[in-house]
Design a protein around this motif. Structure first.
Motif, PDB file in Angstrom:
ATOM      1  N   PRO A  82      11.401  -9.712  -2.877  1.00  0.00           N
ATOM      2  CA  PRO A  82      10.868  -8.893  -1.809  1.00  0.00           C
ATOM      3  C   PRO A  82       9.924  -9.476  -2.521  1.00  0.00           C
ATOM      4  O   PRO A  82       8.883  -9.240  -2.945  1.00  0.00           O
ATOM      5  N   THR A  83       8.723  -9.772  -1.744  1.00  0.00           N
ATOM      6  CA  THR A  83       6.900 -10.117  -1.874  1.00  0.00           C
ATOM      7  C   THR A  83       6.285 -10.022  -0.390  1.00  0.00           C
ATOM      8  O   THR A  83       7.105  -9.727   0.860  1.00  0.00           O
ATOM      9  N   LEU A  84       5.533  -8.921  -0.303  1.00  0.00           N
ATOM     10  CA  LEU A  84       4.650  -8.602   0.611  1.00  0.00           C
ATOM     11  C   LEU A  84       3.169  -9.629   0.275  1.00  0.00           C
ATOM     12  O   LEU A  84       2.426  -9.582  -0.863  1.00  0.00           O
ATOM     13  N   ILE A  85       2.153 -10.115   1.482  1.00  0.00           N
ATOM     14  CA  ILE A  85       1.962 -11.180   1.771  1.00  0.00           C
ATOM     15  C   ILE A  85       0.885 -10.447   2.320  1.00  0.00           C
ATOM     16  O   ILE A  85       1.186  -9.968   3.813  1.00  0.00           O
ATOM     17  N   PHE A  86      -0.890 -10.120   2.393  1.00  0.00           N
ATOM     18  CA  PHE A  86      -1.531 -10.447   3.299  1.00  0.00           C
ATOM     19  C   PHE A  86      -2.615 -11.174   2.786  1.00  0.00           C
ATOM     20  O   PHE A  86      -3.298 -12.463   2.863  1.00  0.00           O
ATOM     21  N   PRO A 139       4.700  -9.061  -5.461  1.00  0.00           N
ATOM     22  CA  PRO A 139       5.821  -9.299  -5.644  1.00  0.00           C
ATOM     23  C   PRO A 139       6.546  -7.467  -5.268  1.00  0.00           C
ATOM     24  O   PRO A 139       5.045  -6.398  -6.450  1.00  0.00           O
ATOM     25  N   LEU A 140       7.200  -7.399  -5.353  1.00  0.00           N
ATOM     26  CA  LEU A 140       8.202  -5.622  -5.297  1.00  0.00           C
ATOM     27  C   LEU A 140       8.827  -5.585  -5.933  1.00  0.00           C
ATOM     28  O   LEU A 140       9.629  -6.553  -5.964  1.00  0.00           O
ATOM     29  N   THR A 141       9.232  -4.099  -5.803  1.00  0.00           N
ATOM     30  CA  THR A 141      10.356  -3.325  -6.340  1.00  0.00           C
ATOM     31  C   THR A 141      11.330  -3.775  -5.200  1.00  0.00           C
ATOM     32  O   THR A 141      11.491  -3.535  -4.121  1.00  0.00           O
ATOM     33  N   SER A 142      11.987  -3.118  -5.089  1.00  0.00           N
ATOM     34  CA  SER A 142      13.976  -3.148  -4.871  1.00  0.00           C
ATOM     35  C   SER A 142      13.339  -2.073  -3.799  1.00  0.00           C
ATOM     36  O   SER A 142      13.516  -1.243  -2.992  1.00  0.00           O
ATOM     37  N   ALA A 143      12.593  -0.613  -4.264  1.00  0.00           N
ATOM     38  CA  ALA A 143      12.202   0.353  -3.885  1.00  0.00           C
ATOM     39  C   ALA A 143      11.087   0.761  -2.717  1.00  0.00           C
ATOM     40  O   ALA A 143      11.900   0.672  -2.110  1.00  0.00           O
ATOM     41  N   GLN A 144      10.304  -0.128  -3.340  1.00  0.00           N
ATOM     42  CA  GLN A 144       9.402  -0.127  -2.654  1.00  0.00           C
ATOM     43  C   GLN A 144       9.922  -1.889  -1.406  1.00  0.00           C
ATOM     44  O   GLN A 144       9.251  -1.636  -0.322  1.00  0.00           O
ATOM     45  N   ALA A 145      10.605  -2.497  -1.517  1.00  0.00           N
ATOM     46  CA  ALA A 145      10.482  -3.186  -0.451  1.00  0.00           C
ATOM     47  C   ALA A 145      11.257  -2.481   0.604  1.00  0.00           C
ATOM     48  O   ALA A 145      11.044  -2.860   1.832  1.00  0.00           O
ATOM     49  N   LEU A 171      -1.480   2.025  14.860  1.00  0.00           N
ATOM     50  CA  LEU A 171      -2.553   1.790  14.066  1.00  0.00           C
ATOM     51  C   LEU A 171      -2.216   2.603  13.012  1.00  0.00           C
ATOM     52  O   LEU A 171      -2.536   2.380  11.633  1.00  0.00           O
ATOM     53  N   LEU A 172      -1.451   3.242  12.725  1.00  0.00           N
ATOM     54  CA  LEU A 172      -1.360   4.624  11.947  1.00  0.00           C
ATOM     55  C   LEU A 172      -0.314   3.966  11.063  1.00  0.00           C
ATOM     56  O   LEU A 172      -0.208   3.889   9.644  1.00  0.00           O
ATOM     57  N   TYR A 173       0.786   3.036  11.622  1.00  0.00           N
ATOM     58  CA  TYR A 173       1.879   2.403  11.017  1.00  0.00           C
ATOM     59  C   TYR A 173       1.076   0.993   9.804  1.00  0.00           C
ATOM     60  O   TYR A 173       1.378   0.870   9.023  1.00  0.00           O
ATOM     61  N   LEU A 174      -0.213   0.349  11.107  1.00  0.00           N
ATOM     62  CA  LEU A 174      -0.559  -0.350  10.069  1.00  0.00           C
ATOM     63  C   LEU A 174      -1.239   0.602   8.998  1.00  0.00           C
ATOM     64  O   LEU A 174      -1.561  -0.532   8.084  1.00  0.00           O
ATOM     65  N   GLN A 175      -1.582   1.422   8.872  1.00  0.00           N
ATOM     66  CA  GLN A 175      -2.704   1.972   7.921  1.00  0.00           C
ATOM     67  C   GLN A 175      -1.202   2.724   6.694  1.00  0.00           C
ATOM     68  O   GLN A 175      -1.871   1.996   5.357  1.00  0.00           O
ATOM     69  N   LEU A 176      -0.732   3.032   7.312  1.00  0.00           N
ATOM     70  CA  LEU A 176       0.210   2.837   6.518  1.00  0.00           C
ATOM     71  C   LEU A 176       1.208   1.312   5.203  1.00  0.00           C
ATOM     72  O   LEU A 176       0.976   1.168   4.121  1.00  0.00           O
ATOM     73  N   LEU A 177       0.868   0.661   5.643  1.00  0.00           N
ATOM     74  CA  LEU A 177       1.141  -0.715   4.857  1.00  0.00           C
ATOM     75  C   LEU A 177      -0.071  -1.185   4.200  1.00  0.00           C
ATOM     76  O   LEU A 177       0.532  -1.211   3.366  1.00  0.00           O
ATOM     77  N   LEU A 178      -1.079  -0.626   4.611  1.00  0.00           N
ATOM     78  CA  LEU A 178      -2.076  -1.129   4.095  1.00  0.00           C
ATOM     79  C   LEU A 178      -2.104  -0.607   2.498  1.00  0.00           C
ATOM     80  O   LEU A 178      -2.199  -0.584   1.334  1.00  0.00           O
ATOM     81  N   LEU A 179      -1.839   1.153   2.035  1.00  0.00           N
ATOM     82  CA  LEU A 179      -1.552   1.869   2.069  1.00  0.00           C
ATOM     83  C   LEU A 179      -0.282   1.840   0.908  1.00  0.00           C
ATOM     84  O   LEU A 179      -0.391   1.679  -0.517  1.00  0.00           O
ATOM     85  N   GLU A 180       0.788   1.581   1.063  1.00  0.00           N
ATOM     86  CA  GLU A 180       1.843   0.648   0.568  1.00  0.00           C
ATOM     87  C   GLU A 180       1.084  -0.436  -0.151  1.00  0.00           C
ATOM     88  O   GLU A 180       1.882  -0.382  -1.708  1.00  0.00           O
ATOM     89  N   GLY A 181       0.113  -1.403   0.267  1.00  0.00           N
ATOM     90  CA  GLY A 181       0.479  -2.686  -0.364  1.00  0.00           C
ATOM     91  C   GLY A 181      -0.870  -2.095  -1.130  1.00  0.00           C
ATOM     92  O   GLY A 181      -0.653  -2.840  -2.714  1.00  0.00           O
ATOM     93  N   ARG A 183      -0.624   0.081  -3.313  1.00  0.00           N
ATOM     94  CA  ARG A 183       0.220   1.110  -4.150  1.00  0.00           C
ATOM     95  C   ARG A 183       0.523  -0.118  -5.426  1.00  0.00           C
ATOM     96  O   ARG A 183       0.986  -0.172  -6.466  1.00  0.00           O
ATOM     97  N   ALA A 184       0.915  -1.279  -4.187  1.00  0.00           N
ATOM     98  CA  ALA A 184       1.836  -2.131  -4.825  1.00  0.00           C
ATOM     99  C   ALA A 184       1.591  -3.100  -6.216  1.00  0.00           C
ATOM    100  O   ALA A 184       1.310  -3.706  -6.769  1.00  0.00           O
ATOM    101  N   GLY A 185      -0.232  -3.387  -5.389  1.00  0.00           N
ATOM    102  CA  GLY A 185      -0.900  -4.404  -6.145  1.00  0.00           C
ATOM    103  C   GLY A 185      -1.191  -3.316  -7.491  1.00  0.00           C
ATOM    104  O   GLY A 185      -2.204  -4.336  -8.285  1.00  0.00           O
ATOM    105  N   ARG A 186      -1.543  -2.345  -7.050  1.00  0.00           N
ATOM    106  CA  ARG A 186      -2.041  -1.980  -8.629  1.00  0.00           C
ATOM    107  C   ARG A 186      -0.817  -2.815  -9.764  1.00  0.00           C
ATOM    108  O   ARG A 186      -1.326  -1.734 -11.355  1.00  0.00           O
TER     109      ARG A 186
END
Length: 309
Positions: A82-86, A139-145, A171-181, A183-186
């Motif tokens: 799993p991968t997240l891309i911005f 790149p994500l872990t299974s739990a993050q994905a 708009l709130l769900y977009l903010q959640l996606l960015l927050l989780e992004g 966290r994954a980026g750290r």
């Protein structure tokens, strides 16, 4: 303070005769003058190759199946689930799929999404993952994905919904996606390559450009208007600034300035009852006629017609 003129419109799916731009997923469109599209990647045929290009939208992708090479700027990324891309409009990007099966989610949106919600706009468009040079392939872990998949499913439900407060929920769900992004980026920050001198310069320029806005009252005026003024503020030669910005973003400094001035002009025309001359002065135009010529050359219609549509 500016007065509100129009009620907030509902977000419309990508149809109903809008001008459309095609994404790398065949048959999926993002509205050029619309706001947002959300879809499952597996429900459409993904193209195996898309040449380098820039599109005037932001995009968040969750890859849950399939592989490929995703190139942002000059940097290729081997993508496996799993991968997240911005991605953002300043970035030149290309895609080469290396497997037939593709699945996951795409969320594509334009700046028009925030014309009625400027506080969300600052939070989302100025997010670190949407800045030039960001580590935006995560790149994500299974739990993050699994967590991100749940957010995307809820975002898709709201996108296809007609309930009250739909736009606010999106708009709130977009903010959640960015927050989780973030966290994954750290997890990849320590391995991230340091910015090149050019990337730092582009980031400094784009940050300085955004600091000129928003215009919140008629006494406020954009202090920097030309490429030379930005170069002076950044303590670099104008030719060096322009060449670096053009190389890394595909647009010249002047093009970025015009694009941002046009966006602010549209916001002021939509959200305030200021006279066109007052808007022109706030944006640094000495004469309303100069502003009208600028707006018409960039938007294809006069400020008055844009405001009354």
């Amino acid at each position: 303070m500016p007065t509100q003129k129009k009620q907030v419109p509902r977000i419309q799916p990508a149809h109903a005769g809008m001008d459309l731009l095609e994404d790398y997923v065949s048959g999926v469109k993002v509205p050029a003058r619309g706001s947002i599209v959300v879809h499952r990647r597996g429900e459409h045929v993904c193209r195996t190759y898309v040449a380098s290009s820039r599109r005037d939208y932001y995009k968040i992708s969750l890859i849950t199946a399939g592989t490929g090479i995703y190139t942002l700027g000059a940097q290729p990324h081997q993508v496996a689930p799993p991968t997240l891309i911005f991605t953002h409009p300043l970035e030149i990007k290309s895609w080469e799929g290396t497997s037939v099966e593709q699945d996951g989610y795409n969320c594509l949106f334009t700046e028009r999404l925030f014309e009625k919600h400027r506080h969300y706009r600052e939070d989302i468009l100025r997010h670190p993952l949407f800045q030039p040079g960001a580590q935006a392939v995560l790149p994500l872990t299974s739990a993050q994905a699994a967590g991100l998949q749940s957010i995307f499913e809820q975002l898709m439900r709201e996108y296809n919904n007609t309930a009250a407060f739909r736009q606010e929920a999106i708009l709130l769900y977009l903010q959640l996606l960015l927050l989780e992004g973030r966290r994954a980026g750290r997890q990849t920050d320590e391995q991230q390559q340091p910015f090149s001198a050019g990337q730092w310069l582009v980031q400094r320029f784009t940050n300085l450009l955004e600091k000129q806005f928003p215009i919140e009252n008629m006494d406020q005026q954009v202090p920097l208007r030309t490429a030379g003024e930005y170069a002076l503020a950044l303590n670099v030669h104008p030719n060096h600034l322009n060449a670096t910005v053009k190389q890394l973003t595909g647009r010249t400094v002047s093009e970025h300035i015009r694009h941002r001035l046009l966006l602010e002009a549209k916001l002021l025309l939509l959200h305030t009852d200021w006279h066109i001359g007052e808007i022109a002065r706030s944006l640094g135009f000495e004469e309303p006629a100069n502003f009208t010529h600028f707006f018409k050359s960039q938007a294809g219609q006069s400020p008055h017609i844009f405001r009354t549509l």
